[in-house]
Enzyme design. Structure first.
Site, PDB file in Angstrom:
ATOM      1  N   LYS A  26      -8.312   6.259   2.102  1.00  0.00           N
ATOM      2  CA  LYS A  26      -8.434   6.226   0.639  1.00  0.00           C
ATOM      3  C   LYS A  26      -8.166   4.804   0.125  1.00  0.00           C
ATOM      4  CE  LYS A  26      -3.595   7.723   0.225  1.00  0.00           C
ATOM      5  NZ  LYS A  26      -2.737   8.906   0.092  1.00  0.00           N
TER       6      LYS A  26
ATOM      7  N   ARG B 234       3.083  18.044  -6.746  1.00  0.00           N
ATOM      8  CA  ARG B 234       1.911  17.292  -7.199  1.00  0.00           C
ATOM      9  C   ARG B 234       0.735  18.244  -7.387  1.00  0.00           C
ATOM     10  NH1 ARG B 234       0.680  11.828  -3.828  1.00  0.00           N
ATOM     11  NH2 ARG B 234      -0.066  13.294  -2.256  1.00  0.00           N
TER      12      ARG B 234
ATOM     13  N   HIS C 289       2.165  18.397   1.917  1.00  0.00           N
ATOM     14  CA  HIS C 289       2.519  16.970   1.965  1.00  0.00           C
ATOM     15  C   HIS C 289       4.013  16.822   1.728  1.00  0.00           C
ATOM     16  CE1 HIS C 289       1.567  12.735   1.933  1.00  0.00           C
ATOM     17  NE2 HIS C 289       1.992  12.550   0.713  1.00  0.00           N
TER      18      HIS C 289
ATOM     19  N   ARG D  99      -2.095  13.384   9.396  1.00  0.00           N
ATOM     20  CA  ARG D  99      -2.837  12.481   8.495  1.00  0.00           C
ATOM     21  C   ARG D  99      -2.174  11.110   8.514  1.00  0.00           C
ATOM     22  NH1 ARG D  99      -1.526  17.005   5.432  1.00  0.00           N
ATOM     23  NH2 ARG D  99      -0.144  15.717   4.165  1.00  0.00           N
TER      24      ARG D  99
ATOM     25  N   TYR E 158       1.773 -23.987 -16.086  1.00  0.00           N
ATOM     26  CA  TYR E 158       1.998 -23.476 -17.443  1.00  0.00           C
ATOM     27  C   TYR E 158       3.479 -23.451 -17.789  1.00  0.00           C
ATOM     28  CZ  TYR E 158      -2.832 -21.841 -17.833  1.00  0.00           C
ATOM     29  OH  TYR E 158      -4.188 -21.771 -17.918  1.00  0.00           O
TER      30      TYR E 158
ATOM     31  N   CYS F  34      -1.006 -19.200 -11.816  1.00  0.00           N
ATOM     32  CA  CYS F  34      -2.069 -19.093 -12.827  1.00  0.00           C
ATOM     33  C   CYS F  34      -3.032 -17.964 -12.437  1.00  0.00           C
ATOM     34  CB  CYS F  34      -2.842 -20.404 -12.929  1.00  0.00           C
ATOM     35  SG  CYS F  34      -1.800 -21.866 -13.019  1.00  0.00           S
TER      36      CYS F  34
ATOM     37  N   ASP G 224      -6.085 -18.125 -11.337  1.00  0.00           N
ATOM     38  CA  ASP G 224      -6.935 -18.401 -10.167  1.00  0.00           C
ATOM     39  C   ASP G 224      -6.342 -19.410  -9.191  1.00  0.00           C
ATOM     40  OD1 ASP G 224      -9.100 -17.010 -11.711  1.00  0.00           O
ATOM     41  OD2 ASP G 224      -8.825 -18.794 -12.953  1.00  0.00           O
TER      42      ASP G 224
HETATM   43  C1  LIG Z   1      -2.000   9.065   1.278  1.00  0.00           C
HETATM   44  C2  LIG Z   1      -1.767  10.365   1.924  1.00  0.00           C
HETATM   45  C3  LIG Z   1      -1.471  10.427   3.303  1.00  0.00           C
HETATM   46  C4  LIG Z   1      -1.192   9.208   4.142  1.00  0.00           C
HETATM   47  O1  LIG Z   1       0.173   8.867   4.008  1.00  0.00           O
HETATM   48  P1  LIG Z   1       0.813   7.663   4.836  1.00  0.00           P
HETATM   49  O2  LIG Z   1       2.237   7.675   4.415  1.00  0.00           O
HETATM   50  O3  LIG Z   1       0.099   6.434   4.384  1.00  0.00           O
HETATM   51  O4  LIG Z   1       0.595   7.940   6.270  1.00  0.00           O
HETATM   52  C5  LIG Z   1      -1.401  11.686   3.882  1.00  0.00           C
HETATM   53  N1  LIG Z   1      -1.583  12.807   3.158  1.00  0.00           N
HETATM   54  C6  LIG Z   1      -1.845  12.779   1.827  1.00  0.00           C
HETATM   55  C7  LIG Z   1      -2.026  14.060   1.097  1.00  0.00           C
HETATM   56  C8  LIG Z   1      -1.937  11.568   1.171  1.00  0.00           C
HETATM   57  O5  LIG Z   1      -2.180  11.545  -0.142  1.00  0.00           O
END
Ligand SMILES: *Cc1c(COP(=O)(O)O)cnc(C)c1O
Length: 387
Positions: free
Chosen positions: A42, A139, A169, A222, A268, A314, A316
């Protein structure tokens, strides 16, 4: 048209694909054979570049890709990625036909969503889905057995839906205290235990979970941050089962070098004043590149030694105080290794009082990404562009 790997400003990021492959190879050794790797790409692969990372991950054995939004998945399809892709976040029900057209897998957690989504699909079409369970992240996700059973029933009654996976998660897998993690894990086991049958993929661990808790492997993990070679948190770094190789680095070159006298000012606000005779170098990178103003004072590597950013950053450009005269064109490393010295992503995160995840993500798309294999800059087909 500009060729890939060619640009007109000497500021660029390098992504070492060998590090991504190496980190995934270490995971493969750690994980039992029947545990699939879902590579999380992602947010343009956490700023590393979606298609290159996705290809490297699949070559290294990842079975599935995951992104946050359907737009990211479609972008990968348009770049020729054919591996299965799971959209982890919410998708609008009216967009399911597009998901089917691109062969995507969606995350589902509301029965009303299924009822509405089915009206956009015709018989013969099929949409693979993974149910999200909220076991404490707060979430998205179904929060109890009854909600889950309702979803399961709707899916069974509608042939257009294929229940391919279920997942949750963790909110604290990267913290040393595992109390909350264990609560989430038991709740997940209890909730999936109430299903009438197990879907093909059951997954709950992110990088931190996969690195630390074999009891939470189920049959897929994941992997995001650790695949890129970054520790999920500083506190678990000492207990990582293998060392991670940081894939991302950031470089620039001196475009101007001058001697300033005691009392002369830089940038600046004229806030920086030379304490004596000093050599000041100018870099063509600034806050519009994600090299934000709060990085004033941060050290960069030039000529193999550390040199501080002086004066305000700055939009750039920014200025550094050189240890001695150095010629225009000298390479400056803002993140990464130079002559054995190292400015890590973690060091930049600490300076910005944030987490390492944020750093490659905030380096703007204006900064070109170059890809390395075997220490050489390569294109998408692994042809060497520069040595
Ligand atoms: C981003 C995400 C991950 C990956 O998590 P990491 O800590 O980067 O390994 C896994 N599962 C879900 C649902 C996520 O949103």
């Amino acid at each position: 048209m500009k060729e890939q790997g060619f640009f007109y400003r000497d500021t660029w990021a390098e992504v070492d694909l060998d590090c991504i492959s190496g980190n995934l190879a270490s995971f493969k050794k750690l994980l039992p054979k029947d545990v699939a790797i879902i590579a999380v790409v992602k947010a343009n692969a956490y700023g590393h570049g979606d298609v290159q990372t996705a290809r490297a991950a699949i070559e290294a054995g990842a079975k599935y890709l995951a992104v946050a939004f359907m737009d990211e998945a479609i972008a990968l399809r348009e770049k020729g990625i054919s591996a299965p892709i799971l959209v982890l976040g919410a998708t609008r029900p009216q967009d399911v036909a597009v998901a089917v057209e691109h062969n995507l897998t969606l995350t589902v957690f509301q029965n009303d969503w299924l009822e509405e989504a089915k009206t956009y699909l015709s018989p013969g079409q099929s949409l693979p889905i993974h149910i999200k369970v909220d076991t404490g992240m707060g979430r998205i996700g179904v929060r109890d057995k009854n909600e889950l059973l309702l979803l399961e029933r709707t899916i069974q009654q509608n042939e257009v839906f294929i229940l391919e996976g279920i997942f949750t998660h963790f909110a604290t897998a990267d913290e040393l205290d595992d109390t909350y993690f264990q609560q989430q894990l038991s709740l997940f086991k209890e909730i999936i235990g109430s299903m009438s049958g197990n879907p093909k993929y059951i997954h709950c661990s992110n990088s931190a979970g996969a690195l630390r808790f074999p009891e939470a492997f189920f049959n897929a993990v994941r992997l995001g941050i650790a695949m890129y070679g970054l520790t999920p948190s500083p506190e678990i770094e000492p207990e990582l089962p293998f060392s991670l190789q940081e894939a991302f680095s950031l470089h620039s070159r001196l475009v101007h070098v001058k001697k300033v006298q005691k009392g002369e000012k830089v940038s600046y606000g004229a806030t920086y004043e030379a304490e004596g005779e000093e050599w000041i170098g100018t870099l063509p990178i600034g806050y519009a590149d994600g090299w934000i103003r709060k990085l004033q004072g941060q050290e960069v590597l030039v000529g193999g030694v550390r040199a501080p950013i002086v004066g305000r950053i700055c939009m750039d450009q920014c200025m550094i105080k050189l240890p001695e005269y150095m010629p225009i064109g000298t390479t400056v490393t803002l993140i990464g290794v130079q002559d054995g010295n190292f400015v890590s992503v973690n060091e930049i995160a600490k300076k910005l009082e944030t987490i390492n995840y944020e750093i490659p993500c905030i380096i703007a798309s204006r900064v070109p990404r170059l890809y390395k294999r075997g220490g050489k800059i390569v294109d998408l087909k692994n042809y060497i562009l520069q040595s």
